[in-house]
Write a protein that holds these residues in place. Structure first.
Motif: not given
Length: 556
Positions: A242, A370-371, A373-374, A404, A429, A431, A463, A465
């Motif tokens: 990241d 995924n690095e 948050m979407t 992000q 996903t 994260t 997602e 996290v």
């Protein structure tokens, strides 16, 4: 670095490999150990494995020869048992000071390695043995797989606490670990988010890493931690970076250390940060220092796990556009550039690759490593002002951070629309980055009406996290509104109804268990990071059924 030096650097880690233990007689002394115990003076950062495949893996160590500086030939063995009674592969690799004596052995398409099988490995140098490491190969891409278990984690700040979570994770029954970045922190004392509980002094004496020696020293210090060392010996890693492997909120060659973007451009610093990452990370990734920083390395890649999982890992630092509304990305109201379709997080080439991998995958579950948050993380003016918090009134909605995907909303919408158009099912996903445990839905329109805890009709995926290993969370960082963590949690949850869970006052890691019928996500927290002794408990557990964009809370 000239071409000749580059070739020398690139070939320094070249390995020779033989099946079984039948090495040439002239090389036999390289495989003889004078003692049965591991020598951490010769192998100070122990061992690690990464990027497992059905018939391959990357093996890593750092080996210090008796006579330095000089090149060294390091031998290695892979066995089907921890006592090395049955050796399946033997080999040698070269290292020298230009690589900081790191060794990376990339074993590719080796028929001696069977899919979905546990192996043990060790390195030898000067008659001394490394600790024994362990890895498990992946199932073959065409195999029928009934279950895959793995962990994902991020954000381990050595200065901010103890790595107890790594000690517990080492004992989990998993196939591999996914590291989503911030494996090191380039700053060694930033008072706003580091408490200096375990001080670090860099070779440069500066407060943040600037040189190749600084970045190398950070990896050495982190890898010397006994809990991280044990985890790396026990499980193979699949790793991306990241920002903190280079600099906070980094993009392309730029850091954000000052308010002047021109002053923040540092190609050399970006290059040496990438070099140190490549040297110290057990990943099947090449680094070419003769090329410009954005072309010297490519970390995005994917993993096919039988017929069950497509794991797609992306790079969200090297190709992203500059911050949309200036370098101050925190608590920002946004601007027109947020929805500018020309701006990108992934870059056009990686975005096409990503969408192709996800939309064309025949595997049951498509998992995005995924690095940042979407999901949208907004602080709603209406929610905050309606809550009647004394002394707090917002003139407008605020984004928690535009670092992000909220800062790259047009590309996010393009990706989610493409997934919906392709009728992608079972899109999940995973994260890191935010130092917070969150579970929620990815929506085509995050500002559309939604009742709390409801399943949005425009959801394209879920997602999860994970909280940080030790890096400071919202409960530990000062905020300009002087809100306690309970009030912050209530306001953020109400402002973002697509969230099903939000917790930013603890640390830990997350487990994923995947079967053909369901995906189970289990978030685990440690009781403390302020002292070495901690306990572990389940924080939250969710079930995602096959074929449904749905999160079911099944916490016991």
């Amino acid at each position: 670095m000239d071409r000749r030096t580059f070739l020398t650097y690139s070939l320094a880690g070249g390995a020779m490999v033989w099946a079984g233990s039948a090495v040439p007689s002239a090389l036999q002394p390289l495989f003889e150990a004078q003692a049965q115990t591991a020598n951490l003076e010769v192998f100070p950062q122990s061992v690690g494995a990464g990027d497992p495949r059905a018939n391959g893996v990357v093996l890593w160590t750092r080996a210090l020869p008796r006579t330095r500086p000089s090149a060294a030939t390091v031998s290695f063995q892979v066995a089907s048992d921890a006592n090395f009674g049955t050796i399946v592969l033997s080999g040698t690799a070269q290292t020298d000071p230009t690589r900081d004596y790191t060794v990376k052995v990339q074993l590719r398409d080796r028929p001696e390695l069977r899919p979905a099988t546990v192996y043990f490995y060790r390195f030898l140098l000067d008659g001394q043995s490394s600790p024994v490491g362990r890895f498990k190969t992946l199932p073959a891409p065409g195999d029928t797989v009934n279950r895959v278990n793995f962990a994902f984690l991020s954000c381990s700040d050595y200065t901010n606490g103890f790595f107890s979570a790594f000690r517990f994770l080492a004992d989990e029954d998993i196939d591999f670990v996914v590291h989503l970045g911030d494996a090191i922190y380039e700053t060694v004392f930033a008072p706003t988010f580091q408490n200096n509980r375990r001080p670090i002094e860099l070779p440069s004496g500066l407060a943040s890493a600037q040189s190749l020696e600084d970045y190398r020293a950070l990896y050495q210090i982190y890898y010397n931690d006994p809990d991280l060392r044990r985890l790396r010996e026990r499980h193979a890693f699949i790793t991306i970076w990241d920002d903190h492997e280079y600099a906070n909120d980094a993009y392309q060659e730029f850091n954000t250390d000052t308010n002047n973007p021109a002053q923040n451009r540092s190609p050399n610093r970006r290059q040496v940060a990438s070099q140190a990452w490549a040297e110290y990370t057990a990943a099947a990734i090449d680094f070419d220092p003769s090329r410009a920083p954005l072309d010297a390395i490519q970390i995005y890649r994917s993993f096919e796990i039988g017929n069950l999982v497509e794991l797609v890992m992306t790079d969200e630092r090297l190709y992203r556009s500059a911050p949309p509304c200036g370098l101050n990305t925190a608590l920002a109201p946004g601007c027109a550039a947020v929805v500018d379709p020309s701006r990108t997080m992934l870059g056009a080439t990686q975005r096409r690759w990503f969408l192709d991998k996800i939309t064309r995958s025949p595997r049951t579950w498509k998992i995005w490593g995924n690095e940042v948050m979407t999901m949208q993380l907004k602080i709603s003016r209406a929610i905050v002002n309606g809550a009647g918090v004394p002394g707090l009134t917002l003139p407008a909605d605020l984004f928690a951070t535009l670092d992000q995907w909220d800062g790259y909303a047009a590309e996010r919408t393009e990706i989610f629309n493409a997934l919906r158009s392709a009728n992608v099912r079972n899109f999940v996903t995973i994260t890191g980055d935010l130092h917070t445990f969150i579970a929620g839905y990815q929506r085509l329109n995050f500002d559309g009406p939604l009742a709390p805890r409801a399943v949005p009709a425009d959801a394209v995926g879920v997602e999860f996290v994970t909280g940080s290993i030790t890096a400071s969370n919202l409960a530990e960082q000062p905020n300009p509104f002087n809100l306690d963590i309970n009030t912050s949690t209530q306001l953020l949850s109400a402002s973002n109804p697509h969230f099903q869970f939000f917790n930013s006052n603890t640390h830990g890691y997350t487990l994923i268990s995947v079967t053909p019928s369901e995906l189970i996500c289990t978030m685990k927290e440690v009781s403390t990071v302020t002292e070495p002794n901690a306990t572990l408990r389940v924080l939250k557990t969710y079930r995602v059924p096959n074929g449904q964009v749905l999160m079911q809370d099944i916490t016991a």
